[in-house]
Enzyme design. Structure first.
Site, PDB file in Angstrom:
ATOM      1  N   GLU A   1      -5.455  -5.131  10.148  1.00 17.16           N
ATOM      2  CA  GLU A   1      -4.417  -4.145  10.432  1.00 17.16           C
ATOM      3  C   GLU A   1      -4.707  -3.444  11.757  1.00 17.16           C
ATOM      4  O   GLU A   1      -5.508  -2.493  11.802  1.00 17.16           O
ATOM      5  CB  GLU A   1      -4.370  -3.084   9.332  1.00 17.16           C
ATOM      6  CG  GLU A   1      -4.067  -3.631   7.955  1.00 17.16           C
ATOM      7  CD  GLU A   1      -3.442  -2.565   7.051  1.00 17.16           C
ATOM      8  OE1 GLU A   1      -2.331  -2.800   6.579  1.00 17.16           O
ATOM      9  OE2 GLU A   1      -4.068  -1.506   6.850  1.00 17.16           O
TER      10      GLU A   1
ATOM     11  N   LYS B   1       0.166   4.225  -0.205  1.00 19.69           N
ATOM     12  CA  LYS B   1      -0.456   5.409   0.409  1.00 19.69           C
ATOM     13  C   LYS B   1      -0.214   6.631  -0.485  1.00 19.69           C
ATOM     14  O   LYS B   1      -0.173   6.493  -1.697  1.00 19.69           O
ATOM     15  CB  LYS B   1       0.051   5.584   1.842  1.00 19.69           C
ATOM     16  CG  LYS B   1      -0.118   4.271   2.648  1.00 19.69           C
ATOM     17  CD  LYS B   1       0.051   4.417   4.118  1.00 19.69           C
ATOM     18  CE  LYS B   1      -0.191   3.070   4.788  1.00 19.69           C
ATOM     19  NZ  LYS B   1      -0.124   3.121   6.229  1.00 19.69           N
TER      20      LYS B   1
ATOM     21  N   GLU C   1      -6.909   4.607   7.702  1.00 22.42           N
ATOM     22  CA  GLU C   1      -6.647   6.026   7.425  1.00 22.42           C
ATOM     23  C   GLU C   1      -7.839   6.658   6.713  1.00 22.42           C
ATOM     24  O   GLU C   1      -8.151   7.826   6.919  1.00 22.42           O
ATOM     25  CB  GLU C   1      -5.353   6.165   6.610  1.00 22.42           C
ATOM     26  CG  GLU C   1      -4.132   5.885   7.480  1.00 22.42           C
ATOM     27  CD  GLU C   1      -2.939   5.297   6.752  1.00 22.42           C
ATOM     28  OE1 GLU C   1      -2.901   5.349   5.513  1.00 22.42           O
ATOM     29  OE2 GLU C   1      -2.044   4.777   7.442  1.00 22.42           O
TER      30      GLU C   1
ATOM     31  N   GLY D   1       2.444   2.064  10.768  1.00 24.77           N
ATOM     32  CA  GLY D   1       3.396   3.179  10.670  1.00 24.77           C
ATOM     33  C   GLY D   1       4.113   3.500  11.969  1.00 24.77           C
ATOM     34  O   GLY D   1       4.752   4.536  12.090  1.00 24.77           O
TER      35      GLY D   1
ATOM     36  N   SER E   1       3.382  -2.341  10.113  1.00 22.93           N
ATOM     37  CA  SER E   1       4.831  -2.376  10.360  1.00 22.93           C
ATOM     38  C   SER E   1       5.503  -3.688   9.948  1.00 22.93           C
ATOM     39  O   SER E   1       6.485  -4.105  10.577  1.00 22.93           O
ATOM     40  CB  SER E   1       5.143  -2.053  11.828  1.00 22.93           C
ATOM     41  OG  SER E   1       4.719  -0.738  12.134  1.00 22.93           O
TER      42      SER E   1
ATOM     43  N   ASN F   1       0.875  -1.164   0.000  1.00 20.97           N
ATOM     44  CA  ASN F   1       0.000   0.000   0.000  1.00 20.97           C
ATOM     45  C   ASN F   1       0.917   1.220   0.000  1.00 20.97           C
ATOM     46  O   ASN F   1       1.518   1.542   1.020  1.00 20.97           O
ATOM     47  CB  ASN F   1      -0.895  -0.019   1.243  1.00 20.97           C
ATOM     48  CG  ASN F   1      -1.750   1.241   1.355  1.00 20.97           C
ATOM     49  OD1 ASN F   1      -1.760   2.076   0.455  1.00 20.97           O
ATOM     50  ND2 ASN F   1      -2.458   1.376   2.470  1.00 20.97           N
TER      51      ASN F   1
ATOM     52  N   HIS G   1      -9.545   1.249   4.553  1.00 19.68           N
ATOM     53  CA  HIS G   1      -8.295   1.364   5.317  1.00 19.68           C
ATOM     54  C   HIS G   1      -8.541   2.274   6.522  1.00 19.68           C
ATOM     55  O   HIS G   1      -9.312   3.223   6.442  1.00 19.68           O
ATOM     56  CB  HIS G   1      -7.186   1.936   4.424  1.00 19.68           C
ATOM     57  CG  HIS G   1      -5.835   1.843   5.071  1.00 19.68           C
ATOM     58  ND1 HIS G   1      -5.408   2.748   6.011  1.00 19.68           N
ATOM     59  CD2 HIS G   1      -4.842   0.936   4.931  1.00 19.68           C
ATOM     60  CE1 HIS G   1      -4.199   2.390   6.425  1.00 19.68           C
ATOM     61  NE2 HIS G   1      -3.824   1.297   5.785  1.00 19.68           N
TER      62      HIS G   1
HETATM   63  P1  13P Z   1       3.016   0.207   7.569  1.00 18.63           P
HETATM   64  O1  13P Z   1       3.522  -1.078   6.979  1.00 18.63           O
HETATM   65  O2  13P Z   1       3.781   1.411   7.094  1.00 18.63           O
HETATM   66  O3  13P Z   1       2.898   0.130   9.063  1.00 18.63           O
HETATM   67  O4  13P Z   1       1.528   0.425   7.011  1.00 18.63           O
HETATM   68  C1  13P Z   1       0.625  -0.603   7.091  1.00 18.63           C
HETATM   69  C2  13P Z   1      -0.571  -0.245   6.319  1.00 18.63           C
HETATM   70  O5  13P Z   1      -1.326   0.626   6.709  1.00 18.63           O
HETATM   71  C3  13P Z   1      -0.810  -0.953   5.067  1.00 18.63           C
HETATM   72  O6  13P Z   1      -2.073  -0.696   4.589  1.00 18.63           O
END
Ligand code: 13P
Length: 248
Positions: free
Chosen positions: A166, A11, A96, A172, A212, A9, A94
């Protein structure tokens, strides 16, 4: 045997030009017959990514879409626009998007239904906050997210879905869930799918872990019984992603 699916992803990272450069760099590193490999890039880079990934094992996915066919939704992207250019995967719900763009379980369900209607594979995200984990309601919370996401989704469609577990506190933050924590929730999700549908559907649906994930943690996470790969953020933008895809 379920085929593992490892998705990046990206982002809100990489311009279309940078996307082509990164795909060229990662292409030889993520070659792998055994797993499905998906790069979910920003909408503006989808066409460039599809072109750059041609002839490789990399599939291209979107990070979001609207649940209507078209209309007065300024700034949004319709499902048919994605499939028109050849996008077959879409991340839905997601954390976010839920946190910053007010997505709810209800809109997630509408998007999941639309994705299936258009023959796309949704990567449906769920996961608890740190407070929820500390209060011991993780499984209840995730079960509720899953039950609503799959409302009115037919069994034949559900089998094709990908679920990404997740935990928000692991995204993150560099704080990866332990393989036991991740396995416990992914198992509960599979159990929930069995309750909604049947054991055959539960056996076929693929459940990823995200939060992560690094080249060092991938092998242990992905070898858990109920974890069928990962949804990777930060580490998917680096050559490390090759090691994650080839974790075996
Ligand atoms: P990270 O791997 O940067 O923690 O992000 C995970 C994520 O949100 C994947 O959709």
């Amino acid at each position: 045997m379920r085929k593992k699916i490892i998705a990046g992803n990206w982002k809100m990272n990489k311009t279309p030009t940078e996307t082509v450069t990164l795909i060229e760099e990662l292409k030889p590193l993520v070659q792998n017959e055994k797993e499905d490999v998906v790069f979910c890039v920003p909408a503006i880079s989808l066409a460039a990514a599809l072109e750059a990934a041609k002839g490789s094992n990399i599939e291209i996915g979107a990070q979001n879409m609207h649940f209507e066919e078209n209309g007065a939704y300024t700034g949004e992207i319709a499902p048919g626009m994605l499939t028109d250019i050849g996008v077959n995967y879409v991340i839905i719900g997601h954390s976010e998007r839920r946190e910053y763009f007010a997505e709810t379980d209800r809109t997630v369900n509408k998007k999941v239904l639309k994705a299936f209607e258009h023959g796309m594979t949704p990567i449906i995200c769920c996961g608890e906050s740190l407070v929820q984990r500390e209060q011991g309601v993780t499984i209840d919370w995730v079960r509720q997210q899953i039950k609503i996401a799959f409302l009115n989704v037919k069994k034949e469609q559900a089998k094709e879905a990908v679920i990404a577990y997740e935990p928000i506190w692991a995204i993150g933050t560099g704080k990866v869930a332990t393989s036991a924590q991740a396995q416990e929730v992914c198992k509960a999700i599979r159990e929930c799918i069995k309750e909604i549908y049947d054991s055959g559907t539960a056996k076929e649906i693929r459940i990823q872990y995200g939060g992560s994930v690094t080249a060092d943690s991938a092998a242990e996470l992905f070898s858990q019984d109920d974890i069928d790969g990962g949804l990777v953020g930060g580490a998917s933008l680096k050559p490390d992603f090759g090691r994650i895809v080839n974790y075996r």
